[in-house]
Design a protein around this motif. Structure first.
Motif, PDB file in Angstrom:
ATOM      1  N   SER A   1       0.808  -1.215   0.000  1.00 18.64           N
ATOM      2  CA  SER A   1       0.000   0.000   0.000  1.00 18.64           C
ATOM      3  C   SER A   1       0.848   1.274   0.000  1.00 18.64           C
ATOM      4  O   SER A   1       0.357   2.334  -0.400  1.00 18.64           O
ATOM      5  N   LEU A   2       2.105   1.180   0.423  1.00 15.88           N
ATOM      6  CA  LEU A   2       2.970   2.371   0.396  1.00 15.88           C
ATOM      7  C   LEU A   2       3.091   2.921  -1.022  1.00 15.88           C
ATOM      8  O   LEU A   2       3.007   4.132  -1.237  1.00 15.88           O
ATOM      9  N   ALA A   3       3.286   2.049  -1.987  1.00 16.70           N
ATOM     10  CA  ALA A   3       3.422   2.478  -3.378  1.00 16.70           C
ATOM     11  C   ALA A   3       2.130   3.114  -3.883  1.00 16.70           C
ATOM     12  O   ALA A   3       2.153   4.147  -4.568  1.00 16.70           O
ATOM     13  N   GLU A   4       0.997   2.527  -3.527  1.00 10.96           N
ATOM     14  CA  GLU A   4      -0.295   3.055  -3.958  1.00 10.96           C
ATOM     15  C   GLU A   4      -0.562   4.429  -3.354  1.00 10.96           C
ATOM     16  O   GLU A   4      -0.951   5.361  -4.059  1.00 10.96           O
ATOM     17  N   VAL A   5      -0.326   4.570  -2.066  1.00 12.24           N
ATOM     18  CA  VAL A   5      -0.549   5.845  -1.387  1.00 12.24           C
ATOM     19  C   VAL A   5       0.414   6.896  -1.934  1.00 12.24           C
ATOM     20  O   VAL A   5       0.022   8.044  -2.192  1.00 12.24           O
ATOM     21  N   SER A   6       1.652   6.513  -2.149  1.00 14.16           N
ATOM     22  CA  SER A   6       2.646   7.425  -2.711  1.00 14.16           C
ATOM     23  C   SER A   6       2.197   7.921  -4.085  1.00 14.16           C
ATOM     24  O   SER A   6       2.269   9.122  -4.370  1.00 14.16           O
ATOM     25  N   GLN A   7       1.716   7.021  -4.903  1.00 15.56           N
ATOM     26  CA  GLN A   7       1.261   7.384  -6.249  1.00 15.56           C
ATOM     27  C   GLN A   7       0.069   8.337  -6.173  1.00 15.56           C
ATOM     28  O   GLN A   7      -0.005   9.316  -6.908  1.00 15.56           O
ATOM     29  N   GLN A   8      -0.874   8.065  -5.277  1.00 21.17           N
ATOM     30  CA  GLN A   8      -2.039   8.937  -5.133  1.00 21.17           C
ATOM     31  C   GLN A   8      -1.620  10.337  -4.698  1.00 21.17           C
ATOM     32  O   GLN A   8      -2.117  11.334  -5.229  1.00 21.17           O
ATOM     33  N   LEU A   9      -0.710  10.412  -3.733  1.00 14.97           N
ATOM     34  CA  LEU A   9      -0.249  11.710  -3.253  1.00 14.97           C
ATOM     35  C   LEU A   9       0.489  12.474  -4.355  1.00 14.97           C
ATOM     36  O   LEU A   9       0.290  13.688  -4.516  1.00 14.97           O
ATOM     37  N   GLN A  10       1.320  11.784  -5.107  1.00 13.10           N
ATOM     38  CA  GLN A  10       2.058  12.442  -6.184  1.00 13.10           C
ATOM     39  C   GLN A  10       1.114  12.930  -7.284  1.00 13.10           C
ATOM     40  O   GLN A  10       1.322  14.006  -7.848  1.00 13.10           O
ATOM     41  N   SER A  11       0.092  12.165  -7.582  1.00 14.75           N
ATOM     42  CA  SER A  11      -0.886  12.575  -8.580  1.00 14.75           C
ATOM     43  C   SER A  11      -1.617  13.838  -8.125  1.00 14.75           C
ATOM     44  O   SER A  11      -1.787  14.785  -8.908  1.00 14.75           O
ATOM     45  N   LEU A  12      -2.037  13.864  -6.874  1.00 16.32           N
ATOM     46  CA  LEU A  12      -2.709  15.054  -6.338  1.00 16.32           C
ATOM     47  C   LEU A  12      -1.781  16.262  -6.351  1.00 16.32           C
ATOM     48  O   LEU A  12      -2.193  17.375  -6.699  1.00 16.32           O
ATOM     49  N   PHE A  13      -0.528  16.062  -5.983  1.00 15.71           N
ATOM     50  CA  PHE A  13       0.408  17.173  -5.929  1.00 15.71           C
ATOM     51  C   PHE A  13       0.698  17.707  -7.335  1.00 15.71           C
ATOM     52  O   PHE A  13       0.812  18.922  -7.534  1.00 15.71           O
ATOM     53  N   ALA A  14       0.796  16.812  -8.313  1.00 14.12           N
ATOM     54  CA  ALA A  14       1.020  17.251  -9.693  1.00 14.12           C
ATOM     55  C   ALA A  14      -0.148  18.110 -10.169  1.00 14.12           C
ATOM     56  O   ALA A  14       0.059  19.145 -10.817  1.00 14.12           O
ATOM     57  N   ARG A  15      -1.359  17.723  -9.840  1.00 10.85           N
ATOM     58  CA  ARG A  15      -2.535  18.529 -10.189  1.00 10.85           C
ATOM     59  C   ARG A  15      -2.484  19.878  -9.487  1.00 10.85           C
ATOM     60  O   ARG A  15      -2.865  20.900 -10.058  1.00 10.85           O
ATOM     61  N   CYS A  16      -2.028  19.858  -8.256  1.00  6.72           N
ATOM     62  CA  CYS A  16      -1.897  21.094  -7.489  1.00  6.72           C
ATOM     63  C   CYS A  16      -0.895  22.030  -8.169  1.00  6.72           C
ATOM     64  O   CYS A  16      -1.155  23.218  -8.333  1.00  6.72           O
TER      65      CYS A  16
ATOM     66  N   GLU B   1     -12.565  17.217  -7.675  1.00 10.22           N
ATOM     67  CA  GLU B   1     -13.268  15.976  -8.015  1.00 10.22           C
ATOM     68  C   GLU B   1     -12.554  14.761  -7.437  1.00 10.22           C
ATOM     69  O   GLU B   1     -13.181  13.846  -6.900  1.00 10.22           O
ATOM     70  N   ALA B   2     -11.235  14.725  -7.534  1.00 18.28           N
ATOM     71  CA  ALA B   2     -10.467  13.599  -6.981  1.00 18.28           C
ATOM     72  C   ALA B   2     -10.649  13.514  -5.469  1.00 18.28           C
ATOM     73  O   ALA B   2     -10.817  12.422  -4.919  1.00 18.28           O
ATOM     74  N   ILE B   3     -10.639  14.652  -4.805  1.00 14.99           N
ATOM     75  CA  ILE B   3     -10.836  14.674  -3.347  1.00 14.99           C
ATOM     76  C   ILE B   3     -12.244  14.207  -3.002  1.00 14.99           C
ATOM     77  O   ILE B   3     -12.435  13.440  -2.051  1.00 14.99           O
ATOM     78  N   ALA B   4     -13.227  14.628  -3.774  1.00 15.51           N
ATOM     79  CA  ALA B   4     -14.616  14.210  -3.525  1.00 15.51           C
ATOM     80  C   ALA B   4     -14.753  12.694  -3.666  1.00 15.51           C
ATOM     81  O   ALA B   4     -15.427  12.054  -2.853  1.00 15.51           O
ATOM     82  N   ARG B   5     -14.106  12.115  -4.700  1.00 11.60           N
ATOM     83  CA  ARG B   5     -14.146  10.651  -4.868  1.00 11.60           C
ATOM     84  C   ARG B   5     -13.522   9.949  -3.667  1.00 11.60           C
ATOM     85  O   ARG B   5     -14.066   8.973  -3.158  1.00 11.60           O
ATOM     86  N   LEU B   6     -12.368  10.442  -3.231  1.00  5.42           N
ATOM     87  CA  LEU B   6     -11.686   9.833  -2.077  1.00  5.42           C
ATOM     88  C   LEU B   6     -12.537   9.947  -0.821  1.00  5.42           C
ATOM     89  O   LEU B   6     -12.619   9.009  -0.027  1.00  5.42           O
ATOM     90  N   THR B   7     -13.168  11.088  -0.633  1.00  4.53           N
ATOM     91  CA  THR B   7     -13.997  11.309   0.556  1.00  4.53           C
ATOM     92  C   THR B   7     -15.215  10.397   0.538  1.00  4.53           C
ATOM     93  O   THR B   7     -15.577   9.814   1.564  1.00  4.53           O
ATOM     94  N   ARG B   8     -15.838  10.241  -0.638  1.00  7.68           N
ATOM     95  CA  ARG B   8     -16.994   9.325  -0.744  1.00  7.68           C
ATOM     96  C   ARG B   8     -16.575   7.899  -0.415  1.00  7.68           C
ATOM     97  O   ARG B   8     -17.269   7.184   0.301  1.00  7.68           O
ATOM     98  N   ARG B   9     -15.428   7.497  -0.948  1.00  5.12           N
ATOM     99  CA  ARG B   9     -14.947   6.134  -0.686  1.00  5.12           C
ATOM    100  C   ARG B   9     -14.657   5.944   0.805  1.00  5.12           C
ATOM    101  O   ARG B   9     -14.978   4.912   1.382  1.00  5.12           O
ATOM    102  N   GLN B  10     -14.083   6.974   1.431  1.00  5.26           N
ATOM    103  CA  GLN B  10     -13.787   6.903   2.859  1.00  5.26           C
ATOM    104  C   GLN B  10     -15.076   6.758   3.665  1.00  5.26           C
ATOM    105  O   GLN B  10     -15.145   5.964   4.602  1.00  5.26           O
ATOM    106  N   GLN B  11     -16.115   7.484   3.278  1.00  5.97           N
ATOM    107  CA  GLN B  11     -17.394   7.392   3.984  1.00  5.97           C
ATOM    108  C   GLN B  11     -18.040   6.024   3.781  1.00  5.97           C
ATOM    109  O   GLN B  11     -18.613   5.457   4.706  1.00  5.97           O
TER     110      GLN B  11
END
Length: 175
Positions: A85-100, A110-120
């Protein structure tokens, strides 16, 4: 039109919170007290630490992010992650940061909303999976008669009756 840098920076913080909130390994470490009495506070601190790590380091490689996350989890939660899961989480964070960095505010939102829905959804599923108070396991315990130990006769305990399957318990005799 690109979103202002401050707006996307705030969105990145929300994204980090959502990614770490969806990370099962971190949530298990927090729920089971691997971080000690202040595990929730450490997880909250970790959000800021990850956000700061990205903003302080230019062009991070995936293995650098993985190493950072692994080090924080090991130091703060005494947890070593070996489930991939370290690789997956790292990839997600890097993708978000690149968009930032590109100023992609709507895509980031939209990406944050998807993650938040999944978390709920995961939170609801976990709550349903946990037995409620007064669950059947507690009721089953209450229904079983308590075994009472007879302490009135001194000496060795009597031999147990043979089991239903034909086996007999053999005990060593005292000398």
């Amino acid at each position: 039109m690109a979103a202002p840098r401050e707006e996307t920076r705030g969105l990145f913080g929300q994204g980090v919170r959502a990614v770490l909130g969806n990370w099962a390994a971190l949530q298990i470490a927090v729920e089971h007290g691997f971080g000690g009495a202040h595990g929730r506070e450490k997880a909250e601190w970790m959000v800021g630490a990850v956000e700061q790590y990205f903003h302080s380091n230019a062009s991070l490689e995936p293995d650098e992010v993985e190493d950072f996350l692994a080090e924080v989890l090991n130091n703060e939660f005494d947890t070593i992650i070996e489930d991939g899961s370290l690789a997956e989480v790292s990839q997600q964070l890097q993708s978000l940061f690149a968009r930032c960095q590109r100023g992609e505010g709507p895509a980031l939102t939209e990406a944050i909303a998807r993650l938040t829905r999944r978390q709920q959804e995961v939170g609801r599923a976990a709550a349903q999976a946990r037995p409620a108070e007064g669950s059947s396991s507690e009721e089953e315990e209450e229904e079983r008669p308590e075994e009472v130990m007879d302490c009135s006769s001194p000496g060795p305990p009597p031999d147990p009756p043979p089991a239903e399957d034909g086996w007999t318990v053999v005990r060593k005799k005292k000398k």
